[in-house]
Design a protein around this motif. Structure first.
Motif, PDB file in Angstrom:
ATOM      1  N   ASP A 146       0.820  -1.214   0.000  1.00  0.00           N
ATOM      2  CA  ASP A 146       0.000   0.000   0.000  1.00  0.00           C
ATOM      3  C   ASP A 146       0.855   1.267   0.000  1.00  0.00           C
ATOM      4  O   ASP A 146       0.359   2.361   0.286  1.00  0.00           O
ATOM      5  N   ALA A 147       2.124   1.113  -0.342  1.00  0.00           N
ATOM      6  CA  ALA A 147       3.033   2.267  -0.402  1.00  0.00           C
ATOM      7  C   ALA A 147       2.545   3.270  -1.435  1.00  0.00           C
ATOM      8  O   ALA A 147       1.863   2.911  -2.408  1.00  0.00           O
ATOM      9  N   PRO A 148       2.871   4.560  -1.259  1.00  0.00           N
ATOM     10  CA  PRO A 148       2.411   5.584  -2.198  1.00  0.00           C
ATOM     11  C   PRO A 148       2.896   5.317  -3.622  1.00  0.00           C
ATOM     12  O   PRO A 148       4.065   5.024  -3.854  1.00  0.00           O
ATOM     13  N   LEU A 149       1.977   5.440  -4.571  1.00  0.00           N
ATOM     14  CA  LEU A 149       2.333   5.190  -5.966  1.00  0.00           C
ATOM     15  C   LEU A 149       3.260   6.270  -6.517  1.00  0.00           C
ATOM     16  O   LEU A 149       4.056   5.996  -7.423  1.00  0.00           O
ATOM     17  N   ASP A 150       3.177   7.491  -5.973  1.00  0.00           N
ATOM     18  CA  ASP A 150       4.072   8.534  -6.465  1.00  0.00           C
ATOM     19  C   ASP A 150       5.527   8.241  -6.110  1.00  0.00           C
ATOM     20  O   ASP A 150       6.446   8.639  -6.824  1.00  0.00           O
ATOM     21  N   GLU A 151       5.750   7.509  -5.003  1.00  0.00           N
ATOM     22  CA  GLU A 151       7.107   7.102  -4.653  1.00  0.00           C
ATOM     23  C   GLU A 151       7.636   6.082  -5.665  1.00  0.00           C
ATOM     24  O   GLU A 151       8.803   6.125  -6.059  1.00  0.00           O
ATOM     25  N   ILE A 152       6.759   5.190  -6.106  1.00  0.00           N
ATOM     26  CA  ILE A 152       7.152   4.212  -7.120  1.00  0.00           C
ATOM     27  C   ILE A 152       7.481   4.918  -8.426  1.00  0.00           C
ATOM     28  O   ILE A 152       8.493   4.629  -9.067  1.00  0.00           O
ATOM     29  N   ALA A 153       6.640   5.857  -8.820  1.00  0.00           N
ATOM     30  CA  ALA A 153       6.894   6.603 -10.060  1.00  0.00           C
ATOM     31  C   ALA A 153       8.207   7.377  -9.969  1.00  0.00           C
ATOM     32  O   ALA A 153       8.985   7.415 -10.937  1.00  0.00           O
ATOM     33  N   ARG A 154       8.463   7.963  -8.807  1.00  0.00           N
ATOM     34  CA  ARG A 154       9.710   8.722  -8.641  1.00  0.00           C
ATOM     35  C   ARG A 154      10.927   7.824  -8.794  1.00  0.00           C
ATOM     36  O   ARG A 154      11.882   8.154  -9.493  1.00  0.00           O
ATOM     37  N   ARG A 155      10.901   6.677  -8.128  1.00  0.00           N
ATOM     38  CA  ARG A 155      12.033   5.756  -8.224  1.00  0.00           C
ATOM     39  C   ARG A 155      12.203   5.214  -9.643  1.00  0.00           C
ATOM     40  O   ARG A 155      13.321   4.923 -10.075  1.00  0.00           O
ATOM     41  N   ALA A 156      11.084   5.066 -10.338  1.00  0.00           N
ATOM     42  CA  ALA A 156      11.147   4.546 -11.704  1.00  0.00           C
ATOM     43  C   ALA A 156      11.588   5.603 -12.704  1.00  0.00           C
ATOM     44  O   ALA A 156      11.935   5.275 -13.848  1.00  0.00           O
ATOM     45  N   GLY A 157      11.559   6.874 -12.292  1.00  0.00           N
ATOM     46  CA  GLY A 157      11.944   7.944 -13.196  1.00  0.00           C
ATOM     47  C   GLY A 157      10.879   8.264 -14.230  1.00  0.00           C
ATOM     48  O   GLY A 157      11.193   8.703 -15.339  1.00  0.00           O
ATOM     49  N   VAL A 158       9.602   8.031 -13.871  1.00  0.00           N
ATOM     50  CA  VAL A 158       8.496   8.324 -14.786  1.00  0.00           C
ATOM     51  C   VAL A 158       7.474   9.197 -14.064  1.00  0.00           C
ATOM     52  O   VAL A 158       7.495   9.311 -12.834  1.00  0.00           O
ATOM     53  N   GLY A 159       6.575   9.793 -14.812  1.00  0.00           N
ATOM     54  CA  GLY A 159       5.506  10.568 -14.220  1.00  0.00           C
ATOM     55  C   GLY A 159       4.407   9.653 -13.704  1.00  0.00           C
ATOM     56  O   GLY A 159       4.249   8.527 -14.159  1.00  0.00           O
ATOM     57  N   ILE A 160       3.615  10.161 -12.766  1.00  0.00           N
ATOM     58  CA  ILE A 160       2.549   9.349 -12.196  1.00  0.00           C
ATOM     59  C   ILE A 160       1.526   8.980 -13.273  1.00  0.00           C
ATOM     60  O   ILE A 160       0.914   7.899 -13.223  1.00  0.00           O
ATOM     61  N   ALA A 161       1.343   9.850 -14.266  1.00  0.00           N
ATOM     62  CA  ALA A 161       0.402   9.541 -15.350  1.00  0.00           C
ATOM     63  C   ALA A 161       0.868   8.333 -16.147  1.00  0.00           C
ATOM     64  O   ALA A 161       0.056   7.509 -16.587  1.00  0.00           O
ATOM     65  N   THR A 162       2.184   8.215 -16.338  1.00  0.00           N
ATOM     66  CA  THR A 162       2.726   7.056 -17.047  1.00  0.00           C
ATOM     67  C   THR A 162       2.466   5.786 -16.255  1.00  0.00           C
ATOM     68  O   THR A 162       2.114   4.740 -16.824  1.00  0.00           O
ATOM     69  N   LEU A 163       2.639   5.855 -14.936  1.00  0.00           N
ATOM     70  CA  LEU A 163       2.372   4.682 -14.106  1.00  0.00           C
ATOM     71  C   LEU A 163       0.919   4.250 -14.249  1.00  0.00           C
ATOM     72  O   LEU A 163       0.634   3.062 -14.445  1.00  0.00           O
ATOM     73  N   TYR A 164       0.003   5.196 -14.162  1.00  0.00           N
ATOM     74  CA  TYR A 164      -1.418   4.851 -14.269  1.00  0.00           C
ATOM     75  C   TYR A 164      -1.781   4.359 -15.672  1.00  0.00           C
ATOM     76  O   TYR A 164      -2.694   3.533 -15.828  1.00  0.00           O
ATOM     77  N   ARG A 165      -1.078   4.815 -16.671  1.00  0.00           N
ATOM     78  CA  ARG A 165      -1.347   4.350 -18.030  1.00  0.00           C
ATOM     79  C   ARG A 165      -0.944   2.883 -18.178  1.00  0.00           C
ATOM     80  O   ARG A 165      -1.621   2.105 -18.832  1.00  0.00           O
ATOM     81  N   ARG A 166       0.157   2.523 -17.565  1.00  0.00           N
ATOM     82  CA  ARG A 166       0.605   1.129 -17.618  1.00  0.00           C
ATOM     83  C   ARG A 166      -0.204   0.240 -16.673  1.00  0.00           C
ATOM     84  O   ARG A 166      -0.494  -0.919 -16.985  1.00  0.00           O
ATOM     85  N   PHE A 167      -0.553   0.793 -15.485  1.00  0.00           N
ATOM     86  CA  PHE A 167      -1.245   0.020 -14.455  1.00  0.00           C
ATOM     87  C   PHE A 167      -2.401   0.853 -13.903  1.00  0.00           C
ATOM     88  O   PHE A 167      -2.236   1.570 -12.908  1.00  0.00           O
ATOM     89  N   PRO A 168      -3.565   0.795 -14.554  1.00  0.00           N
ATOM     90  CA  PRO A 168      -4.689   1.659 -14.156  1.00  0.00           C
ATOM     91  C   PRO A 168      -5.155   1.459 -12.715  1.00  0.00           C
ATOM     92  O   PRO A 168      -5.642   2.385 -12.086  1.00  0.00           O
ATOM     93  N   ARG A 169      -5.029   0.230 -12.204  1.00  0.00           N
ATOM     94  CA  ARG A 169      -5.444  -0.052 -10.827  1.00  0.00           C
ATOM     95  C   ARG A 169      -4.244  -0.547 -10.019  1.00  0.00           C
ATOM     96  O   ARG A 169      -3.316  -1.138 -10.573  1.00  0.00           O
ATOM     97  N   ARG A 170      -4.285  -0.323  -8.722  1.00  0.00           N
ATOM     98  CA  ARG A 170      -3.201  -0.818  -7.867  1.00  0.00           C
ATOM     99  C   ARG A 170      -3.098  -2.344  -7.988  1.00  0.00           C
ATOM    100  O   ARG A 170      -2.000  -2.909  -7.948  1.00  0.00           O
ATOM    101  N   ALA A 171      -4.260  -3.011  -8.133  1.00  0.00           N
ATOM    102  CA  ALA A 171      -4.251  -4.470  -8.272  1.00  0.00           C
ATOM    103  C   ALA A 171      -3.470  -4.905  -9.508  1.00  0.00           C
ATOM    104  O   ALA A 171      -2.829  -5.963  -9.506  1.00  0.00           O
TER     105      ALA A 171
END
Length: 233
Positions: A38-63
């Protein structure tokens, strides 16, 4: 769903999209290991070097991200097993190589944090190759050659990796945790050898935590835990 398709589409991804997906999954694996699913998704995006919108585009749901990480870890585990078997002539050395590669995947930290969020079939259906069969084959071959004691079974390999890939108490405060786990794994692997085997020649790497260093780490760990409890009170 293939690892090379979007979460909501069966169309193959472009190279840059595939690279973003791999970076997100790698970062999510690290963050989930450190801070839970349940860690913050923005932390994952930051570590990945991508924007949060890119993360949601690849993975629309946390599941979707949870499943993606689990499939990525088990896929990499299977690839490590097959690669070790194909590239190492000695099955004992192949097992050692696989175990160290599996330790780097932090499977003992990542997979337990995701338990209860999907079924076995949800995950294994997306994994191209199971690590169990090639690892079992390596173990049988190593035993047949007298390289590993005959009473060792598959769980002695896989479950030790799970144990060693869990972080030490105190979170990530011990910066050499990963290197220490590899050192301890080598000690364990040497213990798989049959009685009367030649003395091991593997040089232990990682930090040698002697009595002085252990007392220092113990003091730091207990002190920080006490401070955290005092803050909660």
């Amino acid at each position: 769903m293939s690892a090379d398709t979007d979460a909501d589409s069966s169309a193959p991804m472009r190279a840059d999209a595939r690279r973003n997906r791999e970076q997100i999954l790698r970062a999510a694996r690290e963050v989930f290991a450190d801070r839970g699913p349940d860690a913050p998704l923005d932390e994952i995006a930051r570590r990945a070097g991508v924007g949060i919108a890119t993360l949601y585009r690849r993975f629309p749901r946390r599941a979707d991200l949870h499943r993606g990480v689990a499939v990525e870890v088990l896929t990499a585990l299977g690839e490590a097993a097959h690669r070790a078997a194909a590239e190492e002539h000695d099955p004992y050395l192949a097992l050692r190589r696989f175990m160290h590669a599996a330790l780097d995947l932090k499977i003992g930290s990542v997979m337990p944090s995701l338990l209860g969020r999907f079924t076995v079939d949800d995950i294994l259906d997306g994994v191209p190759g199971d690590a169990v069969d090639p690892v079992e084959a390596l173990l049988v071959r190593a035993q047949a050659q007298g390289r590993i004691r005959l009473d060792v079974v598959l769980g002695d390999i896989t479950l030790m990796i799970v144990r060693l890939s869990r972080p030490l108490p105190g979170g990530g405060r011990f910066s050499a945790d990963d290197a220490l786990a590899h050192r301890q794994l080598d000690v364990y692997i040497d213990g798989l050898r049959p009685t009367g085997s030649p003395r091991p020649t593997t040089e232990l790497g990682g930090p040698a935590v002697d009595a002085v260093a252990f007392k220092r780490f113990r003091e730091q760990m207990i002190g920080e835990a006490y401070d955290a409890q005092a803050d909660d009170d």
